[in-house]
Design a protein around this motif. Sequence first.
Motif, mmCIF file in Angstrom:
data_model
loop_
_atom_site.group_PDB
_atom_site.id
_atom_site.type_symbol
_atom_site.label_atom_id
_atom_site.label_comp_id
_atom_site.label_asym_id
_atom_site.label_seq_id
_atom_site.Cartn_x
_atom_site.Cartn_y
_atom_site.Cartn_z
ATOM 1 N N HIS A 121 0.832 -1.207 0.000
ATOM 2 C CA HIS A 121 0.000 0.000 0.000
ATOM 3 C C HIS A 121 0.874 1.267 0.000
ATOM 4 O O HIS A 121 0.546 2.249 -0.666
ATOM 5 C CB HIS A 121 -0.929 0.004 1.208
ATOM 6 C CG HIS A 121 -1.935 -1.100 1.208
ATOM 7 N ND1 HIS A 121 -3.031 -1.113 0.373
ATOM 8 C CD2 HIS A 121 -2.002 -2.246 1.934
ATOM 9 C CE1 HIS A 121 -3.749 -2.205 0.590
ATOM 10 N NE2 HIS A 121 -3.143 -2.907 1.533
ATOM 11 N N HIS A 126 -0.062 5.154 -0.921
ATOM 12 C CA HIS A 126 -0.976 5.399 0.193
ATOM 13 C C HIS A 126 -0.166 5.535 1.482
ATOM 14 O O HIS A 126 -0.158 4.643 2.344
ATOM 15 C CB HIS A 126 -1.990 4.267 0.299
ATOM 16 C CG HIS A 126 -2.746 4.006 -0.967
ATOM 17 N ND1 HIS A 126 -3.549 4.959 -1.567
ATOM 18 C CD2 HIS A 126 -2.803 2.912 -1.768
ATOM 19 C CE1 HIS A 126 -4.086 4.465 -2.671
ATOM 20 N NE2 HIS A 126 -3.639 3.221 -2.820
ATOM 21 N N TYR A 129 -1.816 5.078 5.010
ATOM 22 C CA TYR A 129 -2.693 3.914 5.068
ATOM 23 C C TYR A 129 -2.916 3.475 6.519
ATOM 24 O O TYR A 129 -1.993 3.464 7.336
ATOM 25 C CB TYR A 129 -2.092 2.749 4.280
ATOM 26 C CG TYR A 129 -3.032 1.591 4.111
ATOM 27 C CD1 TYR A 129 -3.985 1.592 3.103
ATOM 28 C CD2 TYR A 129 -2.978 0.487 4.963
ATOM 29 C CE1 TYR A 129 -4.870 0.522 2.944
ATOM 30 C CE2 TYR A 129 -3.853 -0.576 4.814
ATOM 31 C CZ TYR A 129 -4.794 -0.550 3.801
ATOM 32 O OH TYR A 129 -5.667 -1.599 3.654
ATOM 33 N N ARG A 181 2.229 12.732 6.752
ATOM 34 C CA ARG A 181 1.655 11.530 6.145
ATOM 35 C C ARG A 181 2.482 10.317 6.555
ATOM 36 O O ARG A 181 3.659 10.200 6.189
ATOM 37 C CB ARG A 181 1.603 11.652 4.624
ATOM 38 C CG ARG A 181 0.693 12.746 4.108
ATOM 39 C CD ARG A 181 0.537 12.645 2.607
ATOM 40 N NE ARG A 181 -0.236 11.448 2.223
ATOM 41 C CZ ARG A 181 -0.269 10.962 0.994
ATOM 42 N NH1 ARG A 181 0.452 11.516 0.029
ATOM 43 N NH2 ARG A 181 -0.996 9.885 0.713
ATOM 44 N N SER A 211 -2.477 6.391 12.372
ATOM 45 C CA SER A 211 -2.318 6.990 11.051
ATOM 46 C C SER A 211 -2.340 8.512 11.164
ATOM 47 O O SER A 211 -3.034 9.088 12.011
ATOM 48 C CB SER A 211 -3.449 6.519 10.126
ATOM 49 O OG SER A 211 -3.505 7.298 8.957
#
Length: 276
Positions: A121, A126, A129, A181, A211
């Motif tokens: 991912h 991503h 994720y 992120r 996350s």
Amino acid sequence: MLIVLFALLLCWKISNVQSAPVETEVDFSSDRILDLSYTYDKNTVYWPHGKGYDTFNLTMIAYNEADPDKIFYRAGYYSTGEHGGTHIDTPAHLLRNGTDAENLEIQQLIGPAVVISIAEHIQAGHLDYALSPSDVSQWESQHGRIPDGAFVFLFADWGQRWPDRQRVFNVDDLSDYSHMRFPGFHPDAIQWLITQRDIRGVASDGPSVESSVDIASERMGTHILLAKHNRIGVENVANLHKVPATGATVILMPMKISNATGAPLRLFAVLPEQKE
């Protein structure tokens, strides 16, 4: 050291006869011990609280250093924030009157390890994720049931970013939480793992078990669930790519600090015997 580790594992096995039907036999003559901790130094990555809390400082003093005829003596004084490097998050981190680092039970710090990879991912872009219950179900369909009392490790191959702080958090301005992120566990997965598999805790090779999406929104659902259920979080795990999906046992050795919401952690894995 091996005697100490054996004693800890024995204590863990005896205390878990009722709660963990799956026991791990450890043979130190054939199994390998792997260090999953980063070194604390000037490059250590901390959660960017600011105000000087996100650095490691070590000051050394020495006596008779240049005189070979006298006894050499050296000592160091260090300061560090709780939440940097390979470290533990205690329930006190997000819960008033939650268990602090001093009062964690030894039995909470030892257990079987399972490693769930989300690297594909991440490679697909991503970067934030969040591991879902369906990811866990898919993992179990391939590897079997997660044993009670396990630590679930999230592998995102984040170690390749260490110790570049901007790459670890994926942001140029480390005070800008809203644009960070990085991956973590979805709260729904944490709820399921606690209620259905009675895990002891979760861990990530990234900077948080949460996350960045949930941190930016200030929901902090993963941390809060772990705290409410008296579970442990471990962040910035090193060498996780060397740990198999199943078969390892992990031993957590955090500093025993009164009132601490987190603590520097020496983390070991006892790897299963290599099959010839």
